[in-house]
Write a protein that holds these residues in place. Structure first.
Motif, PDB file in Angstrom:
ATOM      1  N   HIS B  24       0.850  -1.268   0.075  1.00  0.00           N
ATOM      2  CA  HIS B  24       0.116   0.128   0.086  1.00  0.00           C
ATOM      3  C   HIS B  24       0.865   1.228  -0.157  1.00  0.00           C
ATOM      4  N   ASN B 180      -7.575   0.320   2.079  1.00  0.00           N
ATOM      5  CA  ASN B 180      -8.192  -1.131   1.775  1.00  0.00           C
ATOM      6  C   ASN B 180      -9.174  -1.362   0.952  1.00  0.00           C
ATOM      7  N   ALA B 226      -4.934  -7.375   2.299  1.00  0.00           N
ATOM      8  CA  ALA B 226      -6.007  -6.310   2.309  1.00  0.00           C
ATOM      9  C   ALA B 226      -7.093  -6.725   3.180  1.00  0.00           C
TER      10      ALA B 226
END
Ligand SMILES: Cc1ncc(C[n+]2csc(CCOP(=O)(O)OP(=O)(O)O)c2C)c(N)n1
Ligand code: SF4
Lengths: 67, 250
Positions: B24, B180, B226
């Motif tokens: 991320h 997410n 995630a």
């Protein structure tokens, strides 16, 4: 018509984009890029609604949405 | 050229990230860059990169950048902002950088109300060095240095940095977000924008903690990571705004 455009050489095949597409048209291609990853691609440009969710989910800024 | 509905922000250089697939960090870089573009402050923004996987952030942000020693980004940012008060200064730090070795620096920068913005990327592990336990690793989380899972008796409970820093008078804006899913990404970007605006408007310290994945060291696929973030991290690290100046909407 909106259309997702993939910079395939930057793709790492993480699949995060495939999970967010509401039309389920973002898929992993059955070929390798030069990094050795199977890149994401669009299975049917005509179904794209231009929401850009795939582009926003991409950690590698691989996807542009063209008008 | 085709007209574009979505493309790379100007504040992000057109180079490939070195991050692992699905990490991320890349999404968070893009959101910060989009905010710098939207506020039109690229010419006067100075970022401070940490030690950790995002050590190369200075190669990616298309603004002036500085590289700090491990954990010391808030101290370096303090010096930059005090000597150049008209600039917009942000630090970008991981949880090992901010909550372990740099815990003193962030606490005192917040306590002093430094007019800087901190982007705190909490992935519950030391990524760069190969997956050691961080102060933010969850109870029972398996890492290289907690092979049987983190044990509260020996390692204590994971630190909630946002809640802790929000107790300090000098902290003006503290929020925790995640990237997410699309809804959380939108909220994350809004929080980052508020944090920058609060700095620009002359308030004190602002920080956005962003829950992030480390698929490689968590030993999961990016999609599994995630899901783990959603199921395990968010219940312990609730999302929301912990502090804001009066008049700033929730
Ligand atoms: C003074 C010093 N001590 C230790 C290290 C080793 N080190 C490099 S990165 C890192 C932890 C990084 O973890 P985090 O801040 O969570 O960032 P991530 O890599 O997960 O993004 C450590 C301990 C170092 N580079 N310098
Ligand atoms: S080691 Fe973890 S934090 Fe570092 S780039 Fe890879 S996935 Fe991201």
């Amino acid at each position: 018509m909106p259309k997702p455009v993939f910079n395939e050489e930057r793709c790492k095949g993480c699949e995060l984009c495939t999970a967010v597409c509401p039309k389920k048209i973002v898929v992993i291609a059955n070929r390798f890029n030069s990094k050795g990853y199977k890149p994401a691609t669009c299975s049917d440009d005509a179904k794209c609604i231009g929401c850009a969710l795939c582009a926003k989910a991409c950690p590698d800024v691989v996807i542009e949405i063209h008008k | 050229m085709a007209e574009k509905l979505f493309s790379r922000p100007q504040s992000l250089k057109d180079v490939a990230f070195h991050y692992c697939p699905g990490c991320h960090h890349g999404i968070i870089h893009r959101l910060v860059a989009e905010v710098i573009d939207e506020l039109d402050v690229r010419d006067k923004t100075i970022g401070v990169a940490p030690v950790g996987c995002s050590v190369l952030a200075y190669e990616y942000f298309n603004c002036d950048m500085f590289e700090a020693a491990h954990g010391r980004a808030p101290a370096v940012a303090t010096g930059i902002k005090r000597s150049q008060p008209d600039t917009v200064v942000f630090t970008y730090q991981g949880d090992g950088d901010l909550a372990a070795i740099g815990c003193a620096e962030i606490v005192h920068a917040a306590a002093r109300g430094e007019k800087i913005t901190t982007i705190f990327v909490n992935n519950a592990i030391y990524g760069m060095t190969g997956g050691q336990m961080a102060p933010t690793s969850l109870i029972e989380q398996v890492t290289n240095t907690s092979p049987y899972g983190r044990n509260a008796d020996s390692a204590g409970m994971p630190i909630r940095m946002s809640e802790m820093l929000a107790t300090l008078d000098g902290a003006s804006f503290i929020a925790r977000v995640a990237v997410n899913n699309p809804a959380n990404m939108a909220k994350a970007k809004a929080a980052i924008k508020k944090a920058f605006e609060i700095q620009i408007n002359g308030h004190g310290f602002s920080m956005v903690e962003i829950l992030s994945t480390c698929p490689t060291n968590w030993g999961m696929s990016p999609l599994e990571a995630a899901a783990w973030l959603e199921q395990k991290m968010i219940p312990y690290y609730p999302l929301g705004q912990f502090k804001a100046p009066e008049g700033v909407a929730k």
